[in-house]
Design a protein around this motif. Sequence first.
Motif, PDB file in Angstrom:
ATOM      1  N   CYS A  92       0.828  -1.210   0.000  1.00  0.00           N
ATOM      2  CA  CYS A  92       0.000   0.000   0.000  1.00  0.00           C
ATOM      3  C   CYS A  92       0.863   1.261   0.000  1.00  0.00           C
ATOM      4  N   ALA A  93       1.933   1.239   0.769  1.00  0.00           N
ATOM      5  CA  ALA A  93       2.816   2.409   0.816  1.00  0.00           C
ATOM      6  C   ALA A  93       3.519   2.615  -0.522  1.00  0.00           C
ATOM      7  N   HIS A  99      -4.393   3.566   3.307  1.00  0.00           N
ATOM      8  CA  HIS A  99      -4.271   2.589   4.381  1.00  0.00           C
ATOM      9  C   HIS A  99      -3.877   3.303   5.667  1.00  0.00           C
ATOM     10  N   ALA A 100      -4.009   2.621   6.788  1.00  0.00           N
ATOM     11  CA  ALA A 100      -3.598   3.173   8.077  1.00  0.00           C
ATOM     12  C   ALA A 100      -3.301   2.024   9.026  1.00  0.00           C
ATOM     13  N   VAL A 101      -2.191   2.121   9.727  1.00  0.00           N
ATOM     14  CA  VAL A 101      -1.860   1.139  10.762  1.00  0.00           C
ATOM     15  C   VAL A 101      -2.388   1.709  12.077  1.00  0.00           C
ATOM     16  N   THR A 102      -3.612   1.351  12.393  1.00  0.00           N
ATOM     17  CA  THR A 102      -4.293   1.913  13.558  1.00  0.00           C
ATOM     18  C   THR A 102      -4.002   1.153  14.842  1.00  0.00           C
ATOM     19  N   VAL A 159      -5.963  -0.990   8.501  1.00  0.00           N
ATOM     20  CA  VAL A 159      -7.071  -1.025   7.542  1.00  0.00           C
ATOM     21  C   VAL A 159      -6.552  -0.539   6.194  1.00  0.00           C
ATOM     22  N   CYS A 160      -7.207  -0.994   5.136  1.00  0.00           N
ATOM     23  CA  CYS A 160      -6.827  -0.542   3.813  1.00  0.00           C
ATOM     24  C   CYS A 160      -8.004  -0.685   2.863  1.00  0.00           C
ATOM     25  N   ASP A 161      -7.846  -0.161   1.662  1.00  0.00           N
ATOM     26  CA  ASP A 161      -8.859  -0.258   0.616  1.00  0.00           C
ATOM     27  C   ASP A 161      -8.513  -1.455  -0.262  1.00  0.00           C
ATOM     28  N   GLN A 168      -4.652  -2.404  -8.252  1.00  0.00           N
ATOM     29  CA  GLN A 168      -3.218  -2.205  -8.428  1.00  0.00           C
ATOM     30  C   GLN A 168      -2.503  -3.515  -8.740  1.00  0.00           C
ATOM     31  N   LEU A 169      -2.942  -4.590  -8.129  1.00  0.00           N
ATOM     32  CA  LEU A 169      -2.365  -5.900  -8.441  1.00  0.00           C
ATOM     33  C   LEU A 169      -2.586  -6.244  -9.906  1.00  0.00           C
TER      34      LEU A 169
END
Length: 496
Positions: A92-93, A99-102, A159-161, A168-169
């Motif tokens: 994701c990065a 995305h977020a690492v919550t 979480v991510c989309d 993207q894959l």
Amino acid sequence: MHYRSREVVQVRSAYDCDVLVIGGGIVGLSTAYAVTRAAPGTRVTVLEKEQGPARHQTGRNSGVIHSGVYYRPGSLKARYAVRGAAEMIKFCAEYDIPHAVTGKLIVATEKAELPRLHALVQRGRENGIPVRELGPAQIAEAEPEVRGLAAIHVGTTGVCDYVAVARQLAEASGADIRYGADVVRIDRRPDLGAAVRTADGTIVRGRVLVNCAGLHCDETARLTGDDPGMRIVPFRGEYFTLARPELVRGLVYPVPDPAGSHFERRIRSFQPRRSRVTTGQGEALQRLWPKWGLDIDGQRTLDLAELFGADLPVVLEIGFGMGEATAQMAAEDQETGILAVDVHTPGQGNLLGLAERSGLNNIRVANGDAIILLREMLPPASLNGLRVYFPDPWPKKRHHKRRLIQPEFLDLAATRLKPGALVHCATDWEPYAEQMLEVLSAHRDFENTLPDGGFAPRPEFRPLTRFEGQGLDKGHVVNDLLFRRVQHRDQHAPDA
């Protein structure tokens, strides 16, 4: 290989691709991505029946990047989850995907949940996951609207989309992605690869076929001529959007219920009881559960020598109340391990405290359903004995099916007991005692230790409990049954 020549598409020597993937969800698209990355120049075609990627499970989920905190250390699930979470965040990065690492908070709101919460701490750390323990004040600091007795913070959850990840894959794989390609027929032959026909009559040929059809993969397998021997039955899940998103800052989870994690229609023989946990019992649970406690999760097969720290003969005790009798039997026979199962939290804490104060190391306390423990976690022929003292008699006739000692239970227990193992039951409910005697006597794998085939006097190794004494004072009759596991000539000893 099974196929009908008049109904299949003929495979020709010319191929449209090297690898043909069926399914345009995240599994199919990540397969295409991995293949082209591992072997540049490989021609990959992906067939997806919908008009775009990720239209099914990939695009209809919570969007959580799971950490792997729940999985048994060293298992494939644990290793894949931990490694996969790190790779997903990196992906994701790299491609600027939202995305977020919550992190996530797993919160215990009842004392009965504390042993399972502390077990997760140990499991997470063994999996190499950053886990931090929180008290009530720290919970409120992390999530002001959340209340609990204790919690753990798992740092790698995010979480991510996933729809964006799938797109993207598809793009990064360089594969030929064909949407609206509903596969209706497959011809697969040794050394010739596979030919696939879609609903519009298009034929696609590949050297290798990869089935990534998600919930339809069983149907796709049958199209190839294979019989998977099972059918996938999907179930519906519901997700809700908070009217006030500001109520939570990150992810908040309850402590998982191991017994509830099994989707099975089975009648339980026990009824969990809610009782007050004393301060001493609660402290014993917090300190000693990681050392001597076991959550019945059905996720692993136990090594009993490892569990007890020694190669002891092990007896399974189902239902121990407050644990006084269990602790006394363990003290009088410290060369035998007792695996004691109950769902009564005060009793669990009390037994752990008794074991510590008595200096006993031959007791392990298990929380959950004994049936799951027997069926999914204990190896064949691993037990030297089974004790069932004063089980719930379920006195109402319509509830008799809930009684533990039934032919089906004995079938299962026989597979886990070594030949010669002693089965000892006791009850002060006379109708249940008669049923136990009838069921045990009729089972081919057990024989009564008494020549006359009746009830046994209370053996010296079974202490007189306070509960039993109260019953005797009221004129109750306590019946003991002593049966032995027998092995017949037509039976082979199970592999331990």
